[in-house]
Design an enzyme around this catalytic site. Structure first.
Site, PDB file in Angstrom:
ATOM      1  N   ARG A 243       1.591   0.787  15.421  1.00 18.82           N
ATOM      2  CA  ARG A 243       1.242   0.656  14.013  1.00 18.82           C
ATOM      3  C   ARG A 243       1.696  -0.719  13.508  1.00 18.82           C
TER       4      ARG A 243
ATOM      5  N   HIS B 200      13.436  10.002  12.409  1.00 17.44           N
ATOM      6  CA  HIS B 200      12.653   8.768  12.299  1.00 17.44           C
ATOM      7  C   HIS B 200      13.257   7.662  13.157  1.00 17.44           C
TER       8      HIS B 200
ATOM      9  N   LYS C 174       5.362  29.725   4.448  1.00 12.79           N
ATOM     10  CA  LYS C 174       4.487  29.391   3.317  1.00 12.79           C
ATOM     11  C   LYS C 174       3.019  29.479   3.718  1.00 12.79           C
TER      12      LYS C 174
ATOM     13  N   TRP D 230       7.186  -0.349   4.393  1.00 14.27           N
ATOM     14  CA  TRP D 230       7.769   0.300   3.211  1.00 14.27           C
ATOM     15  C   TRP D 230       9.206   0.702   3.473  1.00 14.27           C
TER      16      TRP D 230
ATOM     17  N   ASP E 135       8.330  22.045 -25.756  1.00  7.81           N
ATOM     18  CA  ASP E 135       8.162  20.701 -25.199  1.00  7.81           C
ATOM     19  C   ASP E 135       9.166  20.569 -24.068  1.00  7.81           C
TER      20      ASP E 135
ATOM     21  N   GLU F 155      12.538  12.661   0.643  1.00  7.78           N
ATOM     22  CA  GLU F 155      11.411  12.094  -0.094  1.00  7.78           C
ATOM     23  C   GLU F 155      10.083  12.726   0.325  1.00  7.78           C
TER      24      GLU F 155
ATOM     25  N   HIS G  91       0.847  -1.205   0.000  1.00  4.33           N
ATOM     26  CA  HIS G  91       0.000   0.000   0.000  1.00  4.33           C
ATOM     27  C   HIS G  91       0.877   1.248   0.000  1.00  4.33           C
TER      28      HIS G  91
ATOM     29  N   SER H 212      12.582   8.190 -11.760  1.00  8.03           N
ATOM     30  CA  SER H 212      12.513   9.493 -11.094  1.00  8.03           C
ATOM     31  C   SER H 212      13.713  10.351 -11.420  1.00  8.03           C
TER      32      SER H 212
HETATM   33  C1  HEA Z   1       0.692   8.781  -0.609  1.00  9.27           C
HETATM   34  C2  HEA Z   1       0.605   8.081   0.417  1.00  9.27           C
HETATM   35  C3  HEA Z   1      -0.596   7.436   1.049  1.00  9.27           C
HETATM   36  C4  HEA Z   1      -1.946   7.555   0.788  1.00  9.27           C
HETATM   37  C5  HEA Z   1      -2.650   8.389  -0.254  1.00  9.27           C
HETATM   38  C6  HEA Z   1      -2.619   6.696   1.726  1.00  9.27           C
HETATM   39  C7  HEA Z   1      -3.994   6.530   1.786  1.00  9.27           C
HETATM   40  C8  HEA Z   1      -4.647   5.761   2.748  1.00  9.27           C
HETATM   41  N1  HEA Z   1      -4.049   5.036   3.743  1.00  9.27           N
HETATM   42 FE1  HEA Z   1      -2.065   4.792   4.037  1.00  9.27          FE
HETATM   43  N2  HEA Z   1      -0.068   4.589   4.350  1.00  9.27           N
HETATM   44  C9  HEA Z   1       0.942   5.235   3.694  1.00  9.27           C
HETATM   45  C10 HEA Z   1       0.781   6.134   2.660  1.00  9.27           C
HETATM   46  C11 HEA Z   1      -0.449   6.517   2.123  1.00  9.27           C
HETATM   47  N3  HEA Z   1      -1.685   6.085   2.531  1.00  9.27           N
HETATM   48  C12 HEA Z   1       2.217   4.878   4.234  1.00  9.27           C
HETATM   49  C13 HEA Z   1       3.579   5.405   3.797  1.00  9.27           C
HETATM   50  C14 HEA Z   1       1.978   3.964   5.259  1.00  9.27           C
HETATM   51  C15 HEA Z   1       2.994   3.294   6.181  1.00  9.27           C
HETATM   52  C16 HEA Z   1       3.239   1.908   5.740  1.00  9.27           C
HETATM   53  C17 HEA Z   1       4.157   1.185   6.657  1.00  9.27           C
HETATM   54  O1  HEA Z   1       3.921   1.170   7.869  1.00  9.27           O
HETATM   55  O2  HEA Z   1       5.150   0.638   6.156  1.00  9.27           O
HETATM   56  C18 HEA Z   1       0.521   3.815   5.318  1.00  9.27           C
HETATM   57  C19 HEA Z   1      -0.132   3.014   6.237  1.00  9.27           C
HETATM   58  C20 HEA Z   1      -1.512   3.021   6.441  1.00  9.27           C
HETATM   59  C21 HEA Z   1      -2.162   2.444   7.577  1.00  9.27           C
HETATM   60  C22 HEA Z   1      -1.455   1.826   8.785  1.00  9.27           C
HETATM   61  C23 HEA Z   1      -1.291   0.386   8.654  1.00  9.27           C
HETATM   62  C24 HEA Z   1      -0.549  -0.153   9.808  1.00  9.27           C
HETATM   63  O3  HEA Z   1       0.358   0.503  10.322  1.00  9.27           O
HETATM   64  O4  HEA Z   1      -0.861  -1.282  10.215  1.00  9.27           O
HETATM   65  C25 HEA Z   1      -3.510   2.631   7.409  1.00  9.27           C
HETATM   66  C26 HEA Z   1      -4.552   2.211   8.355  1.00  9.27           C
HETATM   67  O5  HEA Z   1      -5.575   2.730   8.424  1.00  9.27           O
HETATM   68  C27 HEA Z   1      -3.682   3.328   6.155  1.00  9.27           C
HETATM   69  C28 HEA Z   1      -4.894   3.703   5.623  1.00  9.27           C
HETATM   70  C29 HEA Z   1      -5.044   4.487   4.487  1.00  9.27           C
HETATM   71  C30 HEA Z   1      -6.334   4.867   3.949  1.00  9.27           C
HETATM   72  C31 HEA Z   1      -7.670   4.458   4.501  1.00  9.27           C
HETATM   73  C32 HEA Z   1      -6.073   5.662   2.859  1.00  9.27           C
HETATM   74  C33 HEA Z   1      -7.114   6.293   1.971  1.00  9.27           C
HETATM   75  O6  HEA Z   1      -6.794   7.618   1.705  1.00  9.27           O
HETATM   76  C34 HEA Z   1      -7.230   5.529   0.704  1.00  9.27           C
HETATM   77  C35 HEA Z   1      -8.350   6.009  -0.131  1.00  9.27           C
HETATM   78  C36 HEA Z   1      -8.945   4.836  -0.821  1.00  9.27           C
HETATM   79  C37 HEA Z   1      -8.997   4.668  -2.114  1.00  9.27           C
HETATM   80  C38 HEA Z   1      -8.428   5.645  -3.037  1.00  9.27           C
HETATM   81  C39 HEA Z   1      -9.587   3.410  -2.646  1.00  9.27           C
HETATM   82  C40 HEA Z   1     -10.295   3.552  -3.936  1.00  9.27           C
HETATM   83  C41 HEA Z   1     -10.539   2.209  -4.487  1.00  9.27           C
HETATM   84  C42 HEA Z   1     -11.748   1.656  -4.628  1.00  9.27           C
HETATM   85  C43 HEA Z   1     -12.976   2.335  -4.240  1.00  9.27           C
HETATM   86  C44 HEA Z   1     -11.867   0.300  -5.139  1.00  9.27           C
HETATM   87  C45 HEA Z   1     -11.718   0.234  -6.607  1.00  9.27           C
HETATM   88  C46 HEA Z   1     -10.587  -0.645  -6.832  1.00  9.27           C
HETATM   89  C47 HEA Z   1     -10.014  -0.962  -8.005  1.00  9.27           C
HETATM   90  C48 HEA Z   1     -10.557  -0.570  -9.315  1.00  9.27           C
HETATM   91  C49 HEA Z   1      -8.734  -1.726  -7.977  1.00  9.27           C
HETATM   92  N4  HEA Z   1      -2.456   3.549   5.586  1.00  9.27           N
HETATM   93  C1  HEA Z   2       4.307  14.793   2.696  1.00  6.41           C
HETATM   94  C2  HEA Z   2       4.951  14.185   3.582  1.00  6.41           C
HETATM   95  C3  HEA Z   2       5.427  14.709   4.911  1.00  6.41           C
HETATM   96  C4  HEA Z   2       5.666  15.985   5.344  1.00  6.41           C
HETATM   97  C5  HEA Z   2       5.515  17.275   4.577  1.00  6.41           C
HETATM   98  C6  HEA Z   2       6.109  15.876   6.704  1.00  6.41           C
HETATM   99  C7  HEA Z   2       6.457  16.974   7.484  1.00  6.41           C
HETATM  100  C8  HEA Z   2       7.007  16.887   8.750  1.00  6.41           C
HETATM  101  N1  HEA Z   2       7.220  15.735   9.465  1.00  6.41           N
HETATM  102 FE1  HEA Z   2       6.690  13.856   8.899  1.00  6.41          FE
HETATM  103  N2  HEA Z   2       6.457  11.978   8.207  1.00  6.41           N
HETATM  104  C9  HEA Z   2       5.979  11.601   6.993  1.00  6.41           C
HETATM  105  C10 HEA Z   2       5.614  12.446   5.967  1.00  6.41           C
HETATM  106  C11 HEA Z   2       5.728  13.829   6.018  1.00  6.41           C
HETATM  107  N3  HEA Z   2       6.135  14.561   7.087  1.00  6.41           N
HETATM  108  C12 HEA Z   2       5.897  10.167   6.890  1.00  6.41           C
HETATM  109  C13 HEA Z   2       5.424   9.377   5.673  1.00  6.41           C
HETATM  110  C14 HEA Z   2       6.338   9.675   8.103  1.00  6.41           C
HETATM  111  C15 HEA Z   2       6.400   8.224   8.571  1.00  6.41           C
HETATM  112  C16 HEA Z   2       7.384   7.395   7.891  1.00  6.41           C
HETATM  113  C17 HEA Z   2       7.321   5.987   8.421  1.00  6.41           C
HETATM  114  O1  HEA Z   2       7.860   5.751   9.511  1.00  6.41           O
HETATM  115  O2  HEA Z   2       6.699   5.130   7.758  1.00  6.41           O
HETATM  116  C18 HEA Z   2       6.705  10.831   8.904  1.00  6.41           C
HETATM  117  C19 HEA Z   2       7.258  10.734  10.173  1.00  6.41           C
HETATM  118  C20 HEA Z   2       7.744  11.807  10.885  1.00  6.41           C
HETATM  119  C21 HEA Z   2       8.532  11.687  12.063  1.00  6.41           C
HETATM  120  C22 HEA Z   2       8.993  10.375  12.723  1.00  6.41           C
HETATM  121  C23 HEA Z   2       8.073   9.934  13.740  1.00  6.41           C
HETATM  122  C24 HEA Z   2       8.413   8.602  14.263  1.00  6.41           C
HETATM  123  O3  HEA Z   2       8.424   7.633  13.493  1.00  6.41           O
HETATM  124  O4  HEA Z   2       8.668   8.508  15.460  1.00  6.41           O
HETATM  125  C25 HEA Z   2       8.809  12.964  12.500  1.00  6.41           C
HETATM  126  C26 HEA Z   2       9.607  13.288  13.707  1.00  6.41           C
HETATM  127  O5  HEA Z   2      10.123  14.308  13.855  1.00  6.41           O
HETATM  128  C27 HEA Z   2       8.196  13.869  11.541  1.00  6.41           C
HETATM  129  C28 HEA Z   2       8.251  15.251  11.622  1.00  6.41           C
HETATM  130  C29 HEA Z   2       7.815  16.101  10.626  1.00  6.41           C
HETATM  131  C30 HEA Z   2       7.972  17.554  10.691  1.00  6.41           C
HETATM  132  C31 HEA Z   2       8.547  18.343  11.826  1.00  6.41           C
HETATM  133  C32 HEA Z   2       7.462  18.033   9.513  1.00  6.41           C
HETATM  134  C33 HEA Z   2       7.429  19.483   9.105  1.00  6.41           C
HETATM  135  O6  HEA Z   2       7.838  19.635   7.777  1.00  6.41           O
HETATM  136  C34 HEA Z   2       6.083  20.100   9.292  1.00  6.41           C
HETATM  137  C35 HEA Z   2       6.157  21.601   9.202  1.00  6.41           C
HETATM  138  C36 HEA Z   2       4.810  22.257   9.258  1.00  6.41           C
HETATM  139  C37 HEA Z   2       4.263  22.881  10.308  1.00  6.41           C
HETATM  140  C38 HEA Z   2       4.956  22.961  11.618  1.00  6.41           C
HETATM  141  C39 HEA Z   2       2.901  23.493  10.226  1.00  6.41           C
HETATM  142  C40 HEA Z   2       2.811  24.864   9.644  1.00  6.41           C
HETATM  143  C41 HEA Z   2       3.616  25.866  10.335  1.00  6.41           C
HETATM  144  C42 HEA Z   2       3.118  26.918  11.016  1.00  6.41           C
HETATM  145  C43 HEA Z   2       1.661  27.184  11.112  1.00  6.41           C
HETATM  146  C44 HEA Z   2       4.098  27.870  11.595  1.00  6.41           C
HETATM  147  C45 HEA Z   2       4.063  28.035  13.076  1.00  6.41           C
HETATM  148  C46 HEA Z   2       4.391  26.776  13.757  1.00  6.41           C
HETATM  149  C47 HEA Z   2       5.206  26.652  14.809  1.00  6.41           C
HETATM  150  C48 HEA Z   2       6.133  27.681  15.299  1.00  6.41           C
HETATM  151  C49 HEA Z   2       5.182  25.364  15.560  1.00  6.41           C
HETATM  152  N4  HEA Z   2       7.562  13.136  10.583  1.00  6.41           N
HETATM  153 CU   LIG Z   3      11.039  12.878   8.188  1.00  9.77          CU
END
Ligand code: HEA
Ligand code: HEA
Ligand SMILES: [Cu+2]
Ligand code: CUA
Lengths: 267, 292, 523
Positions: C448, C301, C329, C140, C104, C253, C75, C168
């Site tokens: 999780r 992380h 931003k 993942w 282009d 990423e 997923h 990419s």
């Molecule tokens: C771009 C990133 C992305 C997006 C969009 C989503 C979207 C969603 N994610 Fe996911 N998710 C991740 C990135 C993302 N996730 C990642 C990085 C993890 C961590 C994995 C890990 O731990 O390693 C994670 C893990 C994760 C978990 C935790 C699992 C676990 O730790 O055990 C869960 C649980 O609720 C979840 C739920 C969902 C749901 C409900 C959506 C919904 O937004 C989805 C919306 C649903 C649809 C778009 C379905 C549409 C399809 C149909 C209606 C059927 C038709 C089908 C066909 C034609 C084939 N995601």
């Molecule tokens: C689009 C993807 C995206 C983005 C943009 C971010 C943005 C940020 N992430 Fe996130 N992050 C993930 C995707 C993302 N993350 C994913 C996928 C994981 C899990 C991976 C995995 O384990 O599977 C993760 C996990 C993750 C962790 C690890 C947690 C753990 O596993 O224990 C942490 C810890 O620091 C973190 C921090 C942050 C922070 C500080 C930002 C910052 O960039 C956010 C900055 C934004 C704001 C703060 C809000 C707006 C700001 C204001 C309104 C200004 C005023 C605010 C203050 C002065 C507070 N992220």
């Molecule tokens: Cu990070």
């Protein structure tokens, strides 16, 4: 005019603000709701809890301000109400303000965080040492000075998991051999693993730490009160990652000694 | 002609990339099957590799033809330059990962493991090291390795020679480049030829080193982190030398056919950049893998 | 070798399947990317629904734990590498040449290759679910030693990542070359639309980060099959080293996933606020600052792996710093809306929702940046909630905003506004129903990546699963909207919206197959 504005502000923010408030309120209503961190019973867990609350309040306030301003704009500056667009496109003063204020907020957050971290990392002057080894899928405990060691595994029966039997109160959080620790003593925990990475985590006793094969990690626990505390493996370790819980009994000194004696006799 | 579109050359639809992707798919799938000892693996790999090679030949061949036909203006040339430049940056990052692994294991993980008395009693941090359960290091260039021991390749024998070879090849390549710019075709062909020969010589010695390591020094991919970092770094480098040398050989053939002009020869320059990059990586290897 | 001579038929649109297989046209390739992305979104989403179905109630009902882990892993991989990244490259292909007045992309054949690598790579990944031993099941993040244990599925995943990475990198190279080399005369760097700016920065991130991931999985492959000991302490290696290398890629990423969305929002909000973007220059610098910082925060992380104290402090402080440029931003978008004259067509709704809900996710990110607190949050559903807020509400909703915004330009027809609004409200409400409760689950201690959980987590999981299904099925509305707009509907004018900024609005709708054959004048 002002009243009008306030009305907009109120109606605008209500939905989302109430959501954020819902998030903040449970803090006072506490753990029974299962909405906030579990009630801490060690110094570390308490420090984490307080820090967590502090930071959460700060970000909640920031969130509310951001939402409020956005919703105010949404309701105030709509074209359908005849709003005329202004022409401005920058203001150095404003931008400096919203760079500096967040910086200050971050500094405020960094101070207690640093203190808490220093406290957690101080594993010196411990009263006893327990070595914890994770394996697929269970835990092994070794009381280093005591010649006591044993395995600890899930006891929830398969029938409860597949649903042919009703699930018990401590479903998935029960093991055969509990880790028994004396209350009020600083216990140094050494963590390692036999096969893959696991993480040992009992929320009420403080944060988790990874158990990594080939290396030893350290953490410490000093429980303030007796009781049974439950936790789980917190690092994906394969098929039965969800099935390797941890149960810790914190008992008073005399019970602990009695338990140790019993264990020695067994061995 | 493309000039109708503002001068920037826009190619017609092309089948090379799609088919190359398919070749890559087969190559990868075949390799995986082979890893798991499934019969069609090697065949798929061969099929994939053949497809890729043919397609790349056709693809680059067409680019060469278009280039010689004067289709590319200065702007297209800049696009190619940027493309090649950033591609090399990505390669740098790829090698960076392996250098990072070298520094990490050497500076951090080996000493840490030595500190874990409880788990690895008696293990001392040294470098080179194959870890607590691996073979013991008995000094460089020592040929009487017993079981459970390994030796390494000293820096100042063949590796030094190879360093000289590569550095000289960079110089000869630069001379060839000057010759091209001055339109001295004879000198161009000669010095480019020398460069390719030097590349081949490097590879010859490198293969010799590997055989020596495997057959006599007990140094293999399996020799703990030292073996792993040593062979992966030098191995990927060797692979890049091979690719670079083949590219230069192709460029040489084009030169012999009279391709490239004194003021317009991106194909030559791209290959040259690549070669200098491969060269620089070697210097890094020589210092961090062999000397230190 | 064919020597095609002068007669190019550039103005005829090629017909049939080969148009798509062999195309070198940036708009066709953009379309391919976008459809690919949406397909992957549905497939990855369907896997999310398997996850949510299993988590609907405590106990094992739908799948076994091993398959559950595969679903979680695949997923995430499909969503990130299949849906979000290619989706944004699709936008880049379609819009960047039109926004900078280029005929282009700079390297059209390479462009075709970048795309066609994708379906082959993802086929490998999906194939892995059907081989003996099943697909990758280590999350993942494919941490060793667990990922060393897996079967053929892990190898398929490794090569999937290699090929996706190639795609990419090549795509990023092309985008940089296009932006740096193909701008119309007068289109200076500081006149470029913000979407172009965020993409050029994203492309740098891709070029720097993807090869590192390739290196990491290569080491994994050799550890699995060729006896190396990179991640094996018995040979002097360290499993944690994989985590360092992985997250050195992994954190940049996440900004690769968000920056292009920031770019889209920066296009959409000014249009519907009828007011120029506030603080253009600082928006550019903020994006650059985020990109720079993203390379020095990776170990947030890994707070629980037992890093030295100095490391934990460094990574905590550097992570907190990211809030500053991101805040700039957010505030600049708010200032753009301030005293504007706003209307709320679907793209604007999505843009506003992105800003608002991304902020929620960003703020929880900041909570996790606080190392001592993260010892409680790490590997719980609080993390899951955080990243779905930033990824779904940042990247995916940002992409939706872009789809609705440019759909009339792509198809020549207005989309159905009513359906658009339905899609929006259902998505927003269902999203929050799905993921807001996960914050509480995380606090209460639900780890999780578990298929089954203790009873105190039951209520919120029911809510979350119901939300998840509504969320999933709502996405089919988008499919309907897009197909309807392709088939017909109200004709869109060249400008489409009310006086929008940008060269893309100076060409007809739908955009002709070739635009800006001669470079436009940019004042
Ligand atoms: C771009 C990133 C992305 C997006 C969009 C989503 C979207 C969603 N994610 Fe996911 N998710 C991740 C990135 C993302 N996730 C990642 C990085 C993890 C961590 C994995 C890990 O731990 O390693 C994670 C893990 C994760 C978990 C935790 C699992 C676990 O730790 O055990 C869960 C649980 O609720 C979840 C739920 C969902 C749901 C409900 C959506 C919904 O937004 C989805 C919306 C649903 C649809 C778009 C379905 C549409 C399809 C149909 C209606 C059927 C038709 C089908 C066909 C034609 C084939 N995601
Ligand atoms: C689009 C993807 C995206 C983005 C943009 C971010 C943005 C940020 N992430 Fe996130 N992050 C993930 C995707 C993302 N993350 C994913 C996928 C994981 C899990 C991976 C995995 O384990 O599977 C993760 C996990 C993750 C962790 C690890 C947690 C753990 O596993 O224990 C942490 C810890 O620091 C973190 C921090 C942050 C922070 C500080 C930002 C910052 O960039 C956010 C900055 C934004 C704001 C703060 C809000 C707006 C700001 C204001 C309104 C200004 C005023 C605010 C203050 C002065 C507070 N992220
Ligand atoms: Cu990070
Ligand atoms: Cu042990 Cu998870």
């Amino acid at each position: 005019m002002i009243i009008n504005r306030l009305k907009h502000l109120l109606s605008a923010g209500t939905a989302l603000v109430s959501m954020l408030v819902l998030w903040a309120v449970p803090a006072s209503v506490q753990a029974e709701w299962g909405l906030n961190l579990q009630r801490p019973v060690t110094e570390i867990a308490r420090v984490q809890y307080d820090l967590h609350m502090l930071i959460m309040y700060i970000v909640t306030v920031i969130g509310i301000i951001v939402f409020a301003i956005m919703f105010y704009s949404i309701f105030k500056f709509r074209k359908s109400k005849g709003a005329q667009p202004a022409k401005f496109s920058h203001s150095t003063k404003a931008e400096v303000i919203w760079t500096v204020i967040p910086t200050l907020i971050l500094i405020v957050m960094a101070v207690p965080s640093t203190k808490a971290l220093l406290l957690m990392e101080d594993t010196t002057e411990s009263d006893m040492v327990v070595k914890v080894t994770g394996y697929q899928w269970g835990w092994h405990y070794d009381y280093m000075e005591e010649d006591v060691s044993f395995f600890s595994k899930l006891t929830t029966p398969q029938s409860q998991i597949t649903g042919t039997e009703t699930k018990g109160e401590n479903y998935l959080l029960e093991v055969d051999n509990h880790l028994v620790l004396p209350v009020g003593q600083k216990v140094r925990i050494l963590l390692t693993a036999r096969d893959v990475i696991h993480a040992w985590w009992v929320p009420q006793l403080g944060g988790k730490k990874d158990a990594i094969p080939g290396f030893i990690n350290e953490m410490w626990i000093r429980a303030d009160e007796t009781g049974t505390f439950r936790g789980q493996c917190a690092e994906l370790c394969g098929k039965d990652h969800g099935y390797m819980p941890i149960v810790v009994d914190v008992v008073d000194e005399s019970q602990y000694q009695a338990w140790l004696d019993g264990q020695r006799n067994k061995g | 002609m493309s000039a109708a579109h503002g001068g920037y050359y826009l190619p017609d639809p092309t089948k090379w990339p799609t088919i190359t992707s398919m070749g890559l798919f087969l190559l990868a799938l075949g390799f995986i099957l082979k890893l798991h000892h499934l019969p069609p693996g090697p065949w798929l790999m061969i099929a994939g590799a053949v497809i890729i090679v043919l397609m790349l030949c056709a693809w680059f061949g067409q680019v060469a033809v278009e280039s010689e036909a004067g289709r590319y203006d200065a702007q297209v040339d800049t696009s190619f330059r940027m493309g090649m430049g950033w591609f090399i940056v990505s390669e740098v990052m790829f090698f960076g990962a392996f250098f990072a692994a070298l520094f990490y294991t050497r500076v951090l993980s080996v000493p840490w493991i030595a500190g874990e008395e409880l788990l690895w009693p008696g293990f001392e941090a040294t470098w080179p090291s194959a870890g607590p359960a691996g073979a013991t290091f008995i000094g460089p260039d020592s040929h009487d390795v017993g079981p459970g021991q390994f030796s390494t390749i000293g820096a100042f024998g063949i590796p030094l020679l190879n360093t000289v070879i590569l550095l000289v090849s960079s110089v000869t390549l630069t001379i060839a480049h000057w010759a091209l710019k001055k339109n001295q075709r004879g000198a161009l062909n000669f010095w480019l030829f020398v460069t390719v020969v030097l590349g081949a010589a490097f590879m010859y010695f490198q293969v010799g080193e590997y055989m020596e390591a495997y057959n006599h020094l007990g140094l293999t991919l399996g020799s703990g982190v030292y073996g792993a970092t040593f062979f992966m770094l030098t191995g990927f480098h060797g692979f890049h030398v091979t690719v670079g040398a083949i590219t230069l050989a192709v460029i040489l053939v084009r030169c012999l056919r009279g391709h490239f002009k004194p003021d317009e020869h991106f194909g030559f320059e791209g290959a040259a950049w690549y070669w200098h990059f491969v060269d620089t990586v070697w210097v890094g290897l020589f210092i961090f893998v062999y000397i230190l | 070798m064919t020597t095609t001579v002068a007669d190019h038929h550039h103005d005829e649109v090629p017909k049939g399947i080969t148009r798509w297989l062999f195309t070198t046209n940036h708009k066709d390739i953009g379309t391919l990317y976008l459809w690919f992305s949406f397909t992957m979104f549905l497939i990855g989403g369907a896997m999310a629904l398997v996850i949510r179905a299993e988590l609907f109630q405590p106990g094992l009902q739908v799948v076994d734990p091993h398959f559950y882990n595969q679903m979680v892993t695949v997923h995430a991989l499909i969503m990130i590498f299949g849906a979000v990244m290619p989706g944004f490259v699709g936008f880049a292909n379609w819009m960047i040449p039109m926004m900078i007045g280029a005929p282009d992309m700079a390297l059209p054949r390479l462009n075709n290759w970048s795309f066609w690598l994708l379906p082959f790579a993802t086929s490998l990944l999906i194939l892995s679910l059907f081989v003996p031993g099943g697909g990758p099941a280590a999350g993942w993040t494919i941490y060793p030693p667990l990922s060393v244990q897996g079967g053929m599925g892990v190898d398929l995943t490794i090569f999937t990542i290699h090929i996706l990475g190639m795609s990419s990198i090549l795509g990023a190279i092309n985008i940089i070359a296009t932006i740096m080399n193909m701008r119309a005369p007068g289109m200076t760097l500081m006149k470029m639309p913000l979407f172009v700016w965020t993409w050029v920065i994203t492309a740098f991130l891709l070029i720097a980060a993807m090869p590192v991931l390739a290196g990491a999985v290569t080491m994994l492959l050799t550890d699995r099959h060729f006896g190396t000991a990179f991640f094996d302490p018995a040979g002097g290696g360290d499993p944690v080293m994989f985590q360092h290398i992985f997250w050195f890629f992994g954190h940049p990423e996440v900004y690769i996933l968000i920056l292009p969305a920031f770019g889209i929002i920066s296009q959409v909000i000014p249009t519907f606020a009828r007011k120029p973007l506030f603080g253009y220059t600082s928006m550019v610098f903020a994006a650059a600052a985020i990109a720079f910082l993203s390379f020095i925060v990776w170990a947030h992380h890994m707070y629980t792996v037992g890093m030295p104290l100095s490391g934990e402090l460094f990574f905590m402080y550097s992570t907190m710093l990211i809030a500053i440029p991101t805040g700039v931003k957010i505030f600049n978008w708010m200032a753009t809306m301030w005293r504007g004259s706003m209307s709320f067509e679907t793209p604007m709704l999505y843009a506003i929702a992105t800003v608002a809900l991304f902020t929620v996710g960003g703020l929880t990110g900041l909570m996790m940046a606080i190392t001592p607190a993260d010892f409680q949050y790490h590997d719980t559903y609080f993390i899951v909630a955080h990243f779905h807020y930033v990824i779904f509400c940042g990247s995916v909703l940002g992409m939706f905003a872009g789809v609705y915004y440019w759909l009339p330009k792509w198809t020549g027809h207005m989309y159905n506004e009513t359906l658009g609004k339905w899609h929006f409200w259902l998505t927003i409400i269902a999203f929050n129903v799905t993921f807001f409760p996960q914050h509480f689950l995380g606090f209460a201690g639900m780890p999780r990546r578990i298929p089954d959980y203790a009873l105190q987590f039951a209520e919120f999981n029911v809510v979350s699963s119901i939300g998840g299904f509504v969320l999933g099925y709502s996405q089919l509305i988008l499919l309907v909207v897009v197909i309807k707009a392709i088939r017909g509907g109200k004709k869109a004018s060249a400008e489409v919206w009310d006086n929008p900024e940008g060269l893309e609005w100076s060409v007809a709708s739908p955009a002709p197959y070739h635009t800006f054959a001669t470079a436009p004048e940019v004042r």
